[in-house]
Design a protein around this motif. Structure first.
Motif, PDB file in Angstrom:
ATOM      1  N   GLY A 152       0.806  -1.206   0.000  1.00 13.76           N
ATOM      2  CA  GLY A 152       0.000   0.000   0.000  1.00 13.76           C
ATOM      3  C   GLY A 152       0.844   1.264   0.000  1.00 13.76           C
ATOM      4  N   VAL A 153       0.189   2.381  -0.287  1.00 16.83           N
ATOM      5  CA  VAL A 153       0.876   3.674  -0.314  1.00 16.83           C
ATOM      6  C   VAL A 153       1.503   3.998   1.031  1.00 16.83           C
ATOM      7  N   GLU A 154       0.822   3.617   2.113  1.00 16.96           N
ATOM      8  CA  GLU A 154       1.302   3.975   3.453  1.00 16.96           C
ATOM      9  C   GLU A 154       2.648   3.353   3.790  1.00 16.96           C
ATOM     10  N   SER A 155       3.003   2.244   3.136  1.00 16.79           N
ATOM     11  CA  SER A 155       4.310   1.626   3.359  1.00 16.79           C
ATOM     12  C   SER A 155       5.207   1.779   2.125  1.00 16.79           C
TER      13      SER A 155
ATOM     14  N   GLU B  87      -2.167  -4.823  -1.618  1.00 15.21           N
ATOM     15  CA  GLU B  87      -3.051  -4.496  -0.503  1.00 15.21           C
ATOM     16  C   GLU B  87      -2.224  -4.130   0.732  1.00 15.21           C
ATOM     17  N   THR B  88      -2.844  -3.443   1.669  1.00 16.19           N
ATOM     18  CA  THR B  88      -2.189  -3.139   2.935  1.00 16.19           C
ATOM     19  C   THR B  88      -1.735  -4.430   3.617  1.00 16.19           C
ATOM     20  N   ARG B  89      -0.478  -4.494   3.991  1.00 17.00           N
ATOM     21  CA  ARG B  89       0.141  -5.681   4.584  1.00 17.00           C
ATOM     22  C   ARG B  89       0.036  -6.897   3.662  1.00 17.00           C
ATOM     23  N   GLY B  90       0.026  -6.644   2.364  1.00 20.38           N
ATOM     24  CA  GLY B  90      -0.144  -7.722   1.402  1.00 20.38           C
ATOM     25  C   GLY B  90       1.145  -8.308   0.872  1.00 20.38           C
ATOM     26  N   VAL B  91       2.291  -7.850   1.382  1.00 23.69           N
ATOM     27  CA  VAL B  91       3.596  -8.333   0.915  1.00 23.69           C
ATOM     28  C   VAL B  91       4.420  -8.796   2.106  1.00 23.69           C
ATOM     29  N   GLY B  92       5.106  -9.913   1.936  1.00 24.78           N
ATOM     30  CA  GLY B  92       6.003 -10.389   2.977  1.00 24.78           C
ATOM     31  C   GLY B  92       5.534 -11.679   3.611  1.00 24.78           C
TER      32      GLY B  92
ATOM     33  N   ILE C  73      -9.423 -13.412   2.130  1.00 23.88           N
ATOM     34  CA  ILE C  73      -8.126 -13.389   2.799  1.00 23.88           C
ATOM     35  C   ILE C  73      -7.947 -14.720   3.510  1.00 23.88           C
ATOM     36  N   LEU C  74      -7.089 -15.571   2.979  1.00 26.53           N
ATOM     37  CA  LEU C  74      -6.865 -16.894   3.534  1.00 26.53           C
ATOM     38  C   LEU C  74      -5.581 -16.970   4.350  1.00 26.53           C
ATOM     39  N   ARG C  75      -4.798 -15.881   4.347  1.00 28.76           N
ATOM     40  CA  ARG C  75      -3.539 -15.865   5.077  1.00 28.76           C
ATOM     41  C   ARG C  75      -3.420 -14.562   5.851  1.00 28.76           C
ATOM     42  N   ASP C  76      -2.727 -14.606   6.992  1.00 28.47           N
ATOM     43  CA  ASP C  76      -2.490 -13.432   7.819  1.00 28.47           C
ATOM     44  C   ASP C  76      -1.030 -13.018   7.717  1.00 28.47           C
ATOM     45  N   ALA C  77      -0.792 -11.723   7.541  1.00 26.70           N
ATOM     46  CA  ALA C  77       0.566 -11.207   7.485  1.00 26.70           C
ATOM     47  C   ALA C  77       1.216 -11.300   8.863  1.00 26.70           C
TER      48      ALA C  77
ATOM     49  N   ARG D 123      -0.848 -10.336  -1.871  1.00 29.57           N
ATOM     50  CA  ARG D 123      -2.191  -9.845  -2.179  1.00 29.57           C
ATOM     51  C   ARG D 123      -2.047  -8.623  -3.083  1.00 29.57           C
ATOM     52  N   VAL D 124      -2.123  -8.869  -4.380  1.00 32.38           N
ATOM     53  CA  VAL D 124      -1.876  -7.802  -5.347  1.00 32.38           C
ATOM     54  C   VAL D 124      -3.125  -6.937  -5.504  1.00 32.38           C
ATOM     55  N   LYS D 125      -2.904  -5.718  -5.986  1.00 31.72           N
ATOM     56  CA  LYS D 125      -4.003  -4.774  -6.191  1.00 31.72           C
ATOM     57  C   LYS D 125      -3.752  -4.038  -7.505  1.00 31.72           C
TER      58      LYS D 125
END
Length: 237
Positions: A60-63, A69-74, A108-112, A222-224
């Motif tokens: 996301g832009v904030e990171s 998506e927010t917290r969608g990488v890693g 959302i099937l996974r949690d960051a 989680r791509v956007k």
């Protein structure tokens, strides 16, 4: 030493740099880069997991990683199913939520779980808009964006030399080797996006409306793609 420092278990460092240069009237090149690390303190033991709230989360832009998506990488883990107990209360089972084929992209099937090491980079051509929009500071940007994060606890112990020893120096050497290997994984798993959009600066931060193309991603990201909006309170122009 400050009171309570003997109880410190981890140290968290983060660095951010930015550079800008005018190319023509109303046109400039802007580059930002950031990196950070969450490491054991005083008695390094890289096998112990770091605290979840202190880890680095990207997306996301904030990171500063557009196109996700927010917290969608890693690093992430399968989301656990919640089942009703016989008493009617909710209980969490130890079984991970199944990866159902054909599930919608919004599912959302996974949690960051965040990373111990992270890095991101953002480069953009910025064009000041004409008229009243330009007077308000609104500008367009054509950008490329990249970033990734990794967990040190996920780095194989085989990466550490066998002769590091068991004392403080040996643990420090093993941790240094894990940082080196983790940095290699960070570069190998870098995600890249590109896009175009509008930026509106405000006194609280900046608001963005972007259209993004995801160039590279990893399996559980989680791509956007396409249009997205975001607000970043900690970014300059």
């Amino acid at each position: 030493m400050a009171p309570g420092t003997a109880n410190l278990r981890y140290v968290r460092n983060q660095a951010h740099v930015s550079w800008a240069a005018a190319l023509a009237d109303g046109l400039s090149l802007h580059v930002e880069a950031a990196t950070g690390a969450l490491l054991p303190c005083w008695a390094p033991d890289s096998n112990k997991p770091t605290p979840l709230p202190e880890r680095f989360y990207l997306g996301g832009v904030e990171s500063n990683l557009r196109g996700f998506e927010t917290r969608g990488v890693g690093p992430s883990e399968p989301r656990r199913q919640q089942q009703r107990s016989s008493a009617g209360g909710a209980s969490t089972s130890a079984t991970a939520a199944p990866d159902v084929a054909g599930a919608g992209e919004s599912a959302i099937l996974r949690d960051a779980v965040g990373g111990d090491l992270f890095a991101n980079v953002y480069a953009a051509l910025m064009l000041r808009l004409p008229g009243k929009a330009g007077d308000l500071g609104v500008h367009g940007h054509l950008f490329a964006n990249g970033g990734s994060s990794v967990l040190l606890s996920g780095v194989s112990d085989a990466a550490a030399p066998a002769d590091t020893g068991t004392g403080f120096g040996g643990k420090l050497g093993a941790l240094g080797e894990k940082i080196r290997t983790g940095a290699q994984h960070l570069g190998q798993n870098f995600r890249w996006t590109a896009g175009v959009g509008l930026v509106l600066p405000t006194t609280l931060g900046r608001l963005e409306a972007n259209y993004c193309w995801v160039l590279t991603s990893q399996e559980h990201d989680r791509v956007k793609r396409g249009f997205s909006f975001g607000f970043a309170a900690n970014m300059g122009l």
